[in-house]
Scaffold this motif. Structure first.
Motif, PDB file in Angstrom:
ATOM      1  N   TYR A  29       0.846  -1.185   0.000  1.00 31.18           N
ATOM      2  CA  TYR A  29       0.000   0.000   0.000  1.00 31.18           C
ATOM      3  C   TYR A  29       0.879   1.231   0.000  1.00 31.18           C
ATOM      4  CZ  TYR A  29      -3.838  -3.063   1.367  1.00 31.18           C
ATOM      5  OH  TYR A  29      -4.768  -4.044   1.404  1.00 31.18           O
ATOM      6  N   TYR A  30       0.409   2.226  -0.677  1.00 26.92           N
ATOM      7  CA  TYR A  30       1.098   3.520  -0.675  1.00 26.92           C
ATOM      8  C   TYR A  30       0.034   4.587  -0.480  1.00 26.92           C
ATOM      9  CZ  TYR A  30       3.317   7.676  -2.661  1.00 26.92           C
ATOM     10  OH  TYR A  30       3.783   8.945  -2.875  1.00 26.92           O
ATOM     11  N   PHE A  31       0.184   5.320   0.594  1.00 28.17           N
ATOM     12  CA  PHE A  31      -0.818   6.310   0.971  1.00 28.17           C
ATOM     13  C   PHE A  31      -0.246   7.705   0.800  1.00 28.17           C
ATOM     14  CE2 PHE A  31      -2.487   8.885   4.615  1.00 28.17           C
ATOM     15  CZ  PHE A  31      -3.747   9.109   4.082  1.00 28.17           C
ATOM     16  N   ILE A  32      -1.059   8.580   0.270  1.00 22.97           N
ATOM     17  CA  ILE A  32      -0.573   9.954   0.085  1.00 22.97           C
ATOM     18  C   ILE A  32      -1.738  10.920   0.275  1.00 22.97           C
ATOM     19  CG2 ILE A  32      -0.882   9.850  -2.439  1.00 22.97           C
ATOM     20  CD1 ILE A  32       1.633  11.638  -2.616  1.00 22.97           C
ATOM     21  N   ILE A  33      -1.447  12.022   0.922  1.00 21.67           N
ATOM     22  CA  ILE A  33      -2.424  13.101   1.044  1.00 21.67           C
ATOM     23  C   ILE A  33      -1.981  14.209   0.105  1.00 21.67           C
ATOM     24  CG2 ILE A  33      -3.530  14.749   2.593  1.00 21.67           C
ATOM     25  CD1 ILE A  33      -2.897  12.954   4.890  1.00 21.67           C
ATOM     26  N   VAL A  34      -2.906  14.653  -0.699  1.00 22.17           N
ATOM     27  CA  VAL A  34      -2.570  15.686  -1.670  1.00 22.17           C
ATOM     28  C   VAL A  34      -3.325  16.956  -1.313  1.00 22.17           C
ATOM     29  CG1 VAL A  34      -2.509  16.275  -4.099  1.00 22.17           C
ATOM     30  CG2 VAL A  34      -2.241  13.925  -3.405  1.00 22.17           C
ATOM     31  N   VAL A  89     -12.372   2.718  -5.890  1.00 25.44           N
ATOM     32  CA  VAL A  89     -11.257   2.666  -6.848  1.00 25.44           C
ATOM     33  C   VAL A  89     -11.551   3.629  -7.989  1.00 25.44           C
ATOM     34  CG1 VAL A  89     -10.015   1.226  -8.450  1.00 25.44           C
ATOM     35  CG2 VAL A  89     -10.670   0.332  -6.233  1.00 25.44           C
ATOM     36  N   VAL A  90     -10.689   4.582  -8.179  1.00 26.92           N
ATOM     37  CA  VAL A  90     -10.916   5.570  -9.225  1.00 26.92           C
ATOM     38  C   VAL A  90     -10.067   5.297 -10.456  1.00 26.92           C
ATOM     39  CG1 VAL A  90     -11.682   7.416  -7.732  1.00 26.92           C
ATOM     40  CG2 VAL A  90      -9.252   7.111  -8.153  1.00 26.92           C
ATOM     41  N   ASP A  91      -8.950   4.657 -10.262  1.00 27.58           N
ATOM     42  CA  ASP A  91      -8.017   4.528 -11.371  1.00 27.58           C
ATOM     43  C   ASP A  91      -7.279   3.219 -11.228  1.00 27.58           C
ATOM     44  OD1 ASP A  91      -6.676   5.083 -13.624  1.00 27.58           O
ATOM     45  OD2 ASP A  91      -5.597   6.834 -12.876  1.00 27.58           O
ATOM     46  N   LYS A  92      -6.684   2.832 -12.317  1.00 30.62           N
ATOM     47  CA  LYS A  92      -5.921   1.601 -12.257  1.00 30.62           C
ATOM     48  C   LYS A  92      -4.775   1.737 -13.221  1.00 30.62           C
ATOM     49  CE  LYS A  92      -6.242  -3.339 -12.392  1.00 30.62           C
ATOM     50  NZ  LYS A  92      -5.001  -3.407 -13.173  1.00 30.62           N
ATOM     51  N   TRP A  96      -1.624  -1.719 -10.057  1.00 31.22           N
ATOM     52  CA  TRP A  96      -1.961  -0.799  -8.980  1.00 31.22           C
ATOM     53  C   TRP A  96      -3.389  -0.273  -9.134  1.00 31.22           C
ATOM     54  CZ3 TRP A  96       0.959  -0.401  -4.866  1.00 31.22           C
ATOM     55  CH2 TRP A  96       2.324  -0.677  -4.971  1.00 31.22           C
ATOM     56  N   PHE A  97      -4.143  -0.368  -8.050  1.00 39.25           N
ATOM     57  CA  PHE A  97      -5.428   0.306  -8.000  1.00 39.25           C
ATOM     58  C   PHE A  97      -5.222   1.616  -7.245  1.00 39.25           C
ATOM     59  CE2 PHE A  97      -6.321  -4.208  -7.965  1.00 39.25           C
ATOM     60  CZ  PHE A  97      -7.241  -4.339  -8.980  1.00 39.25           C
ATOM     61  N   VAL A  98      -6.020   2.583  -7.590  1.00 40.17           N
ATOM     62  CA  VAL A  98      -5.963   3.835  -6.841  1.00 40.17           C
ATOM     63  C   VAL A  98      -7.328   4.092  -6.222  1.00 40.17           C
ATOM     64  CG1 VAL A  98      -5.385   6.262  -6.873  1.00 40.17           C
ATOM     65  CG2 VAL A  98      -4.289   4.729  -8.474  1.00 40.17           C
ATOM     66  N   SER A  99      -7.393   4.081  -4.905  1.00 40.55           N
ATOM     67  CA  SER A  99      -8.614   4.447  -4.206  1.00 40.55           C
ATOM     68  C   SER A  99      -8.461   5.862  -3.683  1.00 40.55           C
ATOM     69  CB  SER A  99      -8.859   3.516  -3.026  1.00 40.55           C
ATOM     70  OG  SER A  99      -9.173   2.231  -3.501  1.00 40.55           O
ATOM     71  N   LEU A 110      -5.190   9.574  -1.237  1.00 38.81           N
ATOM     72  CA  LEU A 110      -5.097   8.558  -2.274  1.00 38.81           C
ATOM     73  C   LEU A 110      -4.403   7.338  -1.694  1.00 38.81           C
ATOM     74  CD1 LEU A 110      -3.894  10.549  -5.393  1.00 38.81           C
ATOM     75  CD2 LEU A 110      -6.205  10.010  -4.731  1.00 38.81           C
ATOM     76  N   MET A 111      -4.835   6.198  -2.196  1.00 33.77           N
ATOM     77  CA  MET A 111      -4.202   4.961  -1.759  1.00 33.77           C
ATOM     78  C   MET A 111      -3.912   4.104  -2.979  1.00 33.77           C
ATOM     79  SD  MET A 111      -3.308   3.066   0.856  1.00 33.77           S
ATOM     80  CE  MET A 111      -4.283   3.391   2.299  1.00 33.77           C
ATOM     81  N   LEU A 112      -2.668   3.768  -3.128  1.00 34.36           N
ATOM     82  CA  LEU A 112      -2.301   2.828  -4.173  1.00 34.36           C
ATOM     83  C   LEU A 112      -2.252   1.452  -3.543  1.00 34.36           C
ATOM     84  CD1 LEU A 112      -1.433   5.359  -5.779  1.00 34.36           C
ATOM     85  CD2 LEU A 112       0.534   4.055  -6.525  1.00 34.36           C
ATOM     86  N   HIS A 113      -2.893   0.497  -4.163  1.00 35.22           N
ATOM     87  CA  HIS A 113      -2.866  -0.834  -3.576  1.00 35.22           C
ATOM     88  C   HIS A 113      -2.925  -1.857  -4.688  1.00 35.22           C
ATOM     89  CE1 HIS A 113      -7.378  -0.876  -3.927  1.00 35.22           C
ATOM     90  NE2 HIS A 113      -7.155   0.424  -3.856  1.00 35.22           N
ATOM     91  N   ASP A 114      -2.390  -2.999  -4.424  1.00 36.56           N
ATOM     92  CA  ASP A 114      -2.396  -4.008  -5.464  1.00 36.56           C
ATOM     93  C   ASP A 114      -3.300  -5.194  -5.116  1.00 36.56           C
ATOM     94  OD1 ASP A 114      -0.798  -4.853  -3.479  1.00 36.56           O
ATOM     95  OD2 ASP A 114       1.015  -5.053  -4.664  1.00 36.56           O
ATOM     96  N   VAL A 115      -4.005  -5.083  -4.032  1.00 39.23           N
ATOM     97  CA  VAL A 115      -5.052  -6.068  -3.754  1.00 39.23           C
ATOM     98  C   VAL A 115      -6.323  -5.297  -3.408  1.00 39.23           C
ATOM     99  CG1 VAL A 115      -3.642  -7.998  -2.993  1.00 39.23           C
ATOM    100  CG2 VAL A 115      -4.197  -6.192  -1.389  1.00 39.23           C
ATOM    101  N   LYS A 116      -7.431  -5.928  -3.672  1.00 40.14           N
ATOM    102  CA  LYS A 116      -8.695  -5.253  -3.359  1.00 40.14           C
ATOM    103  C   LYS A 116      -8.944  -5.359  -1.854  1.00 40.14           C
ATOM    104  CE  LYS A 116     -10.715  -4.835  -7.662  1.00 40.14           C
ATOM    105  NZ  LYS A 116     -11.531  -3.800  -8.248  1.00 40.14           N
ATOM    106  N   ASN A 117      -9.258  -4.264  -1.277  1.00 40.07           N
ATOM    107  CA  ASN A 117      -9.503  -4.261   0.177  1.00 40.07           C
ATOM    108  C   ASN A 117     -10.365  -3.041   0.480  1.00 40.07           C
ATOM    109  OD1 ASN A 117      -9.441  -4.424   2.915  1.00 40.07           O
ATOM    110  ND2 ASN A 117      -7.272  -3.949   3.131  1.00 40.07           N
ATOM    111  N   GLU A 118     -11.579  -3.089  -0.020  1.00 39.05           N
ATOM    112  CA  GLU A 118     -12.394  -1.890  -0.005  1.00 39.05           C
ATOM    113  C   GLU A 118     -12.692  -1.406   1.418  1.00 39.05           C
ATOM    114  OE1 GLU A 118     -16.576  -1.194  -1.843  1.00 39.05           O
ATOM    115  OE2 GLU A 118     -15.116  -1.480  -3.435  1.00 39.05           O
ATOM    116  N   ASP A 119     -13.103  -2.344   2.257  1.00 41.54           N
ATOM    117  CA  ASP A 119     -13.502  -1.950   3.608  1.00 41.54           C
ATOM    118  C   ASP A 119     -12.323  -1.449   4.415  1.00 41.54           C
ATOM    119  OD1 ASP A 119     -16.093  -2.480   3.128  1.00 41.54           O
ATOM    120  OD2 ASP A 119     -16.038  -4.530   3.929  1.00 41.54           O
TER     121      ASP A 119
END
Lengths: 166, 1500
Positions: A29-34, A89-92, A96-99, A110-119
């Motif tokens: 996971y990669y988390f970023i605040i913009v 998920v807004v982008d892929k 990498w998925f981007v939530s 924003l969260m980049l993740h490579d597995v689905k983990n919506e909750d």
């Protein structure tokens, strides 16, 4: 509208990623605040506990930034269409998925993740929002400036372990 | 998506245009070769029809064909190999570049907060597209690029042209039948044959040509024959041609550029002349020939002759667009640019013949010509070269018109009728078949919506269907293609649609995809004419089918190119982007790069532009460009993306972009760009790991070095150093130190005056300033000069820097610059020096010239070094994140104005850590540093002053005051004082007196005088006074025993305040000449308080001859002394009580001084400590008191061991008469040698301590309390004298100190005890008066006490001391009666006022209160009635009244009567005193000491 295209082909778009097998990358996971000016305010990476000791692939850290940055367009677009803060998920891009999550103050998580983990991601976003709001109430913190706080980082890591990698 | 030169329909039309083949006979080729062209090339520029032509579809409905373009291919040419194709594509892309600095092509787009500079056009993409469509291999499933016709070309000079025509026809037929897969492919069996007779006007025979043409017409179909006349200009004429050669070259666009003759620079713009450019060029030529005749005039006519001809012929092929005519002039210039090759090489030919024409002509051409003529090429060779390059030199404009006519004729007369015919045939074939088909399939065939194309089935399913070339499905396709080629899009669509369904049913996927693709394109081409929406899903599935089922990437790519163009045109940018992204794949970097870039352009062109997507895809594109070796494109793409990422703090991304830009720029030899990109990597906070940072900095240094080398090589503006980004300089923290020597050689014996160094704390400035003020005041007799400004030596950001610091010739200026390494890697700075500019202030020269040392030439630098000597710091190594101050020195050699402008240094980095580690030794590591790569550069030093905050303007705005700490004024030479302290002790005992010597030197070049010194602690030192100073190192002056014990000293010498604070240092002749050294002894006394003490010395001196406004100079010294506790003395004075001598009674003018001496030192191991203290002498200094020893033999000395206490009692005696301001010194020696305490060190310290005490005494200092008094309090000092002692005991001692090495050392010292009052304990240890006696702050005004102030009770009850003198033992026979004893009462006035005394024997002092005024007034008769509590009684005079002058004494004789023997206390009377006239205020005096009398009875 997302860049959902076949994974196989888009893999070729990777900048300079050495060929890793997909299993190796799972659960990252990669988390970023913009901020309001598209400036990153806070970044954090969460790796699953079993991979924490692996040497980080430093040459690809910029890729995370690129993907997150590119997703901002879609985040902004979607922000108009929904009243929810959590945009799912807004982008892929490749694996990498981007939530995304938009706060009331228009900070974009924003969260980049490579597995689905919506909750998990939703919970994480909510908790981080809480933490962020508390942090932003500090009169010495100026909105849109990078967050340099040990406590904030610790919180992020804690929630990361709790909801994402743990 | 970027804007293209062509609109989407134009592009599609061009992409799918009818192809024809050309087959030439050898002699025809020869004719063409004159023009350096093949026939196919010759006609190529004229292949677009300017006029509309008409065609009828199979249903006989007329259609208009707009600007039909014919594609010509040479049959003899071989298709390029796969590798060549790749190279061609690569070249096409790399050749097409944006011209930098072409502002017109770059427009600014603002999206949100982003302002982007975008290049609208992407010519490389178009070039790629063109090239790709050219080289795409024809396939069996479509006929769009198959040749519809074949033109056979034979020269008229041929002997039998008809036969040749026949053989060529045969050749074509053979090829079509035997090698159907050989390029070019043929549309269908019965292609159009067209026969062209090529006639050379100059060489050929007109009549014969006509004849052959006629026979051709009869042999072949007449409309399929043409007589084409070319080469109206002979080669001779060509050589004689002058400026006409600047005719545009319409061919250059269509020909591959011969690689070897491409000069690098002028070649570039050629790629910008794309399709329209050609037309401009052509237009121009047509413009010139605008009056070209319809009839063709013969011969080598010049243009002037042609001008008179009539109008343009109506049916001529118009290649130019009317709208573009306005751009003619512009295109002329571009064509000139373009044409410089032929011009350049034909010009020299004319140069030989007509030089002045050439001079008038194109300047560059002439220049080129000169160059070429110099290069010793023979004219013939040149001609050959010219021939090689110039195209169409033998063609006049009339020839070109003929070519146009030829193409028009061909299309209108032959091709279109053929196509109409062919379509009818196909249609007939199909309709006969269609009826059959119709029955098979449902009648809803035409219904568009219901028949969704069946999606691509499984990829592994093979296309099993193989159609024969004449299969009806393929005939259908042929029909559709033909209709499409001739712009019958509606018809084409229906046909494709039908075909598509057939193919789908047959699972012929390739054919299916092709039909789908074309159906979709047909609808698009119909445009608004069609009711249908653009079916982009057709295209989607076509592409998918191409990709997955057929694995035909080429055609998928083509479909994408076409489709995206269509989508763009419809504004469907997002879909277009998706299609582009779909086509990017791992294996084709170039295509992926181009497509990614196009996708990026799509994103930015969307209705709500996606800037960040644009950036991302640009980066991806840049990456792929890089992989495919397109460096320029890669650089451009990254630069585009950087616009979005710049300054947004996406550090890692930015670093990646900058790094890539740097690399690419470097590879492209754009060193300046590369340097600035790498510079960005090093600036700001880096998130990269150390290794990466190290790589960055190495790269930066490497590139920068190359750039500098290059710059130095080519430009003459050397000497200006480039600015470096690292390390960080803290400009605000720059410190400037004047006059100090950086190398303070501290020898063992001599401690030089420390002066000021950088560690100097600005907070102490005020302290130094007050010292300086004190000195200046004393030097100017107590008047402060108006121009006085405190001298500053160290300028920092905390000092007032409004004025330029003044420095002097020959004195060093040291600048401290703090550098910080922002990176994690080690930086090495070497050869660091200050850069300065200097304006000499020499009078007489007309205009002083600004001198700077920022030059790289050695000679100039040497010159500069003579003016300002600049030191160079060899090397400073900065570890990661380290801060380090660097000290740099300048020594001015001339007066003037000096400005420090910057810091020059070599920036390098440590070579590999490994090598340093391996070598281990310091030397090699250093060598490694030096050997590593570095660049020389500078950084500016500009100091910003403090923010102003005075006026309202200052407060609202941000104004900054000037800071001139780096603008120095160099003044003429001044004397320089140097002070050396010899053997300055670092540790003293408390109270120890130490003698040292100071050496005063004038190291300047002019004399100085008026040397003064002051100190923050005046008690610390003394220079001594008087003539006979003890010889160093003896401390005290001894005195011979036979001298008088007491000596009075004029205390006036110590009385002036200035004497205590400012000391004049005596100089021989009052002037210290340059180089002179004077030694002066100096005594130090350790502070009474143990601990570390800092003592500031400030030396003041003036130059003898004052030149500048600076009138005095100062020298600071800060001494640090540690004091160790030694002796502590407590002393109390008690008044006499008992009779000392029988006859004199108690000595009322004496006192007892009891002292307790304690050795505080502790025995310490391995530390110097006192073993034993010996009290050598006690001296007393007091205006009134003298001290005496009570014992007789004290000569053996008093020793106090460690932690021992010694009690010592001395007797104090009042001196007879002393002046108030004089001190009387009395000495009690306990040693054989007696120290003269009146002499210099001893009494100096005593006086210091007295003054010091006075200063410290809080009661003497101003307190805010007295202000509230209405009147000054009455002065009771005279009364107070009664209790005052005012006596100072000076204890002189010797200490036996065990040193670290075990040796014993004898130290001497002195302690002072001030005793002010009787019965109070005074100590040698000064009490620190804490400030807690400050009255609490009150907010309410309290009532003033209205009571009269009175002297304290303590004083008033002890104004008089009295004692009884009587026999101590009286024998009396009581049987005889009472005993009367005479008693003398001695009264002594202790105060300094006259007092009235009442002695009342009837009252006992202990029974009385303090005030019994009424009882004193009782009548005498009452006395007897007094109750008796003692058995004796005063008899006789019971009341005595007397007055005593100040200090006077008197006797009163009394008698006491005793009835019984016994012991009596005679102190049983009351003494009342009044000090004022008011007799009612009588105060009883306390005197509690009993006076005992013993009465014995005698039985006698």
């Amino acid at each position: 509208m997302t860049t959902m295209t076949s994974q196989r082909r888009l893999r070729s778009l990777v900048l300079s990623r050495s060929e890793n097998d997909p299993e190796n990358m799972s659960g990252m996971y990669y988390f970023i605040i913009v901020g309001h000016y598209d400036n990153p305010i806070f970044e954090a990476e969460f790796n699953p506990p079993n991979k924490i000791n692996e040497p980080k692939i430093d040459d690809h850290r910029h890729l995370n930034q690129f993907i997150a940055h590119a997703a901002l367009d879609l985040v902004d677009e979607q922000a108009w269409t929904t009243s929810n803060m959590y945009l799912k998920v807004v982008d892929k891009f490749n694996e990498w998925f981007v939530s995304a999550f938009i706060t009331a103050g228009r900070m974009r998580f924003l969260m980049l993740h490579d597995v689905k983990n919506e909750d998990g991601i939703k919970n994480f976003f909510t908790e981080m929002y809480d933490t962020y709001v508390k942090f932003a109430m500090n009169p010495f913190y100026e909105i849109n400036t990078p967050i340099k706080s040990q406590a904030f980082e610790k919180k992020a890591q804690f929630f990361g372990r709790k909801y994402l990698t743990g | 998506m970027a804007q293209c030169k062509q609109s989407a329909p134009e592009f599609i039309q061009n992409a799918f245009s009818p192809h024809i083949a050309v087959l030439c006979s050898a002699d025809a080729e020869v004719l063409c070769k004159k023009n350096n062209l093949t026939f196919a090339q010759l006609i190529q520029p004229f292949c677009r029809l300017g006029t509309e032509v008409h065609i009828r579809d199979p249903n006989n409905a007329p259609h208009t064909v707009h600007s039909l373009r014919i594609k010509v291919c040479d049959m003899s040419s071989t298709p390029p190999q796969q590798a060549d194709v790749r190279k061609m594509l690569n070249d096409a892309v790399s050749g097409a570049q944006l011209q930098t600095g072409e502002a017109g092509r770059c427009n600014v787009k603002s999206v949100g907060s982003y302002d982007l500079q975008l290049h609208e056009s992407t010519p490389w993409f178009e070039a790629y597209r063109e090239c790709f469509l050219d080289v795409i291999t024809p396939s069996d499933h479509e006929y769009l690029s198959h040749c519809l016709a074949c033109a056979f070309v034979v020269s008229s000079s041929n002997t039998d042209p008809i036969a040749i025509f026949n053989s060529l026809t045969g050749q074509q037929l053979q090829q079509q039948q035997q090698f159907p897969n050989k390029v070019p492919r043929w549309f269908c069996p019965g292609i159009l044959n067209y026969y062209v007779l090529l006639h050379d006007v100059v060489e050929g025979e007109q009549a014969r040509a006509e004849a052959i043409y006629q026979s051709m017409k009869s042999t072949f179909k007449p409309h399929c024959c043409h007589l084409l006349q070319i080469n109206s200009r002979s080669l001779q004429t060509v050589e004689n041609m002058k400026s006409e050669t600047s005719l545009p070259d319409p061919w250059s666009q269509f020909l591959p550029q011969p690689q070897e003759i491409q000069p690098p620079n002028p070649h570039k713009p050629r790629y910008f002349i794309t399709w329209e450019g050609v037309e401009y060029d052509y237009l121009q030529s047509q413009d010139e020939d605008s009056l070209f005749p319809s009839h063709l005039s013969e011969g080598d006519l010049t243009h002037g002759q042609n001008l008179d001809s009539s109008s343009i012929m109506e049916g001529s092929i118009e290649t130019g667009l009317e709208a573009t005519e306005t751009k003619v002039s512009e295109s002329t210039s571009t064509s000139d640019l373009m044409m410089d090759h032929p011009l350049a090489f034909t010009a020299p030919v004319s140069l030989h013949e007509d030089a002045d024409v050439c001079r008038e002509g194109d300047g560059t051409a002439a220049a080129n010509g000169y160059q070429d003529s110099k290069s010793s090429l023979s004219p013939s060779e040149l001609r050959e070269k010219a021939k090689l390059r110039a195209h169409g030199i033998c063609l006049t404009s009339s020839d070109m018109d003929r070519l146009k006519i030829f193409m028009h004729e061909f299309v209108v007369r032959a091709l279109i009728p053929w196509a109409e015919h062919q379509m009818r045939i196909f249609n007939d074939q199909l309709t006969s078949r269609k009826g059959l088909h119709r029955s098979f399939f449902s009648a809803t065939k035409k219904w568009f919506g219901s028949n969704k194309p069946a999606g691509p089935v499984q990829a592994n399913q093979n296309t099993s269907v193989v159609y024969t070339s004449e299969a009806p499905e393929l005939q259908l396709r042929r029909l559709a293609d033909l209709a499409f080629l001739f712009q019958m899009y509606d018809f084409a669509y229906h046909t494709y649609h039908t075909a598509k369904r057939d193919f789908n049913n047959d699972h012929a996927w390739l054919h299916f995809a092709g039909a789908l693709e074309m159906a979709s394109v047909s609808i698009f081409m119909l445009g608004s004419a069609s009711q249908r929406q653009y079916p982009h899903h057709y295209m989607e599935s076509a592409i998918t089918t191409y990709l997955t089922s057929c694995r035909n990437i080429q055609y998928a790519t083509r479909a994408t190119l076409v489709s995206t163009e269509a989508l763009k045109c419809r504004g469907m940018f997002h879909e277009a982007a998706m299609q582009f992204l779909k086509m990017t794949s791992e294996d084709t970097d170039l295509v992926s790069a181009l497509f990614l870039e196009q996708a990026a352009h799509c994103y930015i062109n969307m209705k709500s532009p996606m800037v960040r997507k644009y950036a991302f895809h640009m980066i991806l594109a840049g990456h792929r460009f890089n992989k495919s070796g397109q460096r320029k494109h890669s650089l451009r793409a990254y630069s585009q993306a950087l616009q979005i990422f710049k300054g947004k703090q996406w550090k890692l991304s930015e670093d990646h972009i900058h790094f890539t830009i740097g690399r690419q720029s470097f590879n492209l030899k754009q060193l300046e760009n590369a340097t600035s990109a790498f510079k960005h990597l090093l600036m700001g906070e880096s998130k990269q790991p150390a290794a990466q940072q190290g790589a960055y900095i190495r790269e930066y240094l490497f590139v920068y070095k190359q750039q500098l080398a290059l710059d130095a090589g080519e430009s003459c503006s050397y000497g200006r150093l480039p600015e470096l980004p690292m390390p960080n300089l803290d400009v605000g923290a720059i410190k400037v130190l004047l006059g100090a020597h950086s190398s303070r050689q501290e020898t063992v014996r001599k401690t030089p005056a420390s002066g000021i160094w950088f560690d100097h704390d600005e907070e102490h400035n005020s302290k130094w300033q007050s010292l300086e003020e004190r000195l200046v005041l004393s030097a100017n007799n107590g008047v402060m000069p108006v121009a006085f400004r405190p001298t500053l030596r160290c300028f920092t950001n905390k000092t007032e820097n409004k004025f330029s610091p003044a420095t002097f010739v020959g004195e060093p200026i040291i600048v401290e610059v703090e550098v910080e390494n922002p990176l994690l890697v080690t930086l090495v700075l070497s050869d660091i020096m200050l850069l300065w500019s200097f304006l000499p202030g020499i009078a007489g020269t007309d205009k002083p010239q600004l001198i700077s040392n920022e030059v790289s030439t050695g000679v100039k630098n040497n010159l500069a070094d003579e003016i300002i000597q600049t030191t160079v710091v060899k090397e400073v190594v900065l570890e990661g994140h380290q801060r380090k101050p660097i000290h740099l020195t300048l020594v001015p050699r001339q007066p003037g104005e000096l400005r420090v402008v910057g810091l020059a240094y070599n920036l390098g980095t440590s070579s590999q850590n490994a090598s340093a580690g391996l070598s281990g030794s310091n030397n090699t590591a250093k060598g490694g540093y030096m050997g590593s790569i570095y660049v020389r550069g500078k950084q500016r030093l500009e100091v910003q002053g403090p923010r102003l905050n005075i006026t309202s303007e200052d407060k609202t705005q941000k104004n900054y005051g000037p800071d001139r700490r780096l603008d120095l004024v160099v003044l003429e030479e001044m004397p320089i004082l140097e002070v050396n302290f010899c053997d300055f002790p670092d540790s003293l005992l408390c109270g120890e007196v130490h003698c040292i010597e100071i050496e005063i030197t004038n190291s300047g070049r002019s004399p100085l005088h008026r040397l003064k010194v002051t100190s923050s602690d005046p008690t610390f030192f003394t220079f001594g006074s008087g003539r006979d100073l003890p010889k160093y190192p003896y401390v005290y002056q001894m005195k011979s025993v036979d001298r008088l014990d007491t000596s009075a000293v004029e205390s006036s010498i110590c009385d002036t305040n200035s004497r205590n604070t400012v000391v004049n240092i005596p100089l021989p002749n009052a002037v210290l000449k340059p180089g002179e050294v004077v030694s002066v002894p100096l005594w130090l006394r350790g502070n009474d308080i143990g601990g570390v003490h800092e003592v500031d010395f400030l030396f003041y001196y003036e130059p003898v001859n004052i030149q500048s406004k600076v009138r005095h100079r100062i020298l600071q010294h800060k001494a640090v002394v540690k004091t160790v506790e030694s002796l502590s003395v407590r002393a109390t004075v008690t008044k006499p009580s008992t009779c000392v001598t029988r006859n004199q009674g108690q000595e009322l003018n004496s006192c007892i001084i009891s002292c307790e001496l304690e050795n505080l030192s502790q025995v310490q191991v391995q530390c110097p400590h006192i073993q034993e203290l010996q009290i050598t002498q006690v001296s007393c200094a007091s205006p009134r008191w003298m001290v005496e020893s009570l014992s007789i033999s004290d000569q053996e000395g008093l020793r106090v061991g460690s932690r021992e206490t010694l009690q010592l009692t001395l007797k104090g005696k009042k001196a007879d008469s002393t002046a108030a301001e004089e001190f009387l010194f009395t000495e009690v020696p306990f040693d054989i040698q007696q120290i003269s305490s009146v002499k210099t060190p001893c009494c100096d310290f005593f006086f210091h301590s007295v003054v010091h005490r006075k200063c410290k005494d809080p009661s003497k200092s101003d307190t805010p309390v007295p202000r509230r008094h209405h009147r000054p309090p009455p002065d009771f000092s005279r009364l107070n004298r009664a209790l005052e002692i005012n006596l100072t005991l000076i204890f002189l001692w010797k200490a036996f100190v065990a040193q670290e090495n075990g040796q014993m050392k004898i130290l001497v010292g002195q302690h002072h005890v001030h005793i002010d009052k009787v019965n109070t304990v005074a100590t040698s240890y000064p009490f620190i008066m804490s400030n807690n006696n400050v009255p609490p702050l009150k907010f309410m005004r309290d009532l003033e006490p209205q009571t009269k102030s009175q002297p304290s009770l303590e004083v008033t009850t002890k104004l008089i001391s009295f004692s009884f003198v009587h026999d101590q033992t009286v024998q009396h026979n009581f049987s005889k009666g009472i005993c009367v004893v005479p008693v003398t009462l001695k009264l002594q006035n202790q105060s300094e006022t006259a007092v009235d005394i009442l002695v009342d024997t009837s009252k006992s002092s202990d029974r009385l209160g303090s005030t019994h005024a009424e009882s004193t007034m009782l009548p005498m008769s009452y006395h007897t009635s007094q109750p008796m509590n003692s058995s004796f009684r005063w008899v006789g005079q019971t009341l005595a009244r007397l007055s005593l002058g100040p200090g006077a004494g008197q006797h009163v004789t009394l008698r006491a009567a005793f009835c019984h023997p016994g012991i009596y206390n005679l102190n049983n009377l009351a003494v009342f005193v009044t000090y004022s006239d008011d007799m009612s205020q009588m105060i009883s005096q306390k005197h509690s000491t009993p006076s005992i009398i013993t009465l014995n009875t005698t039985s006698l």
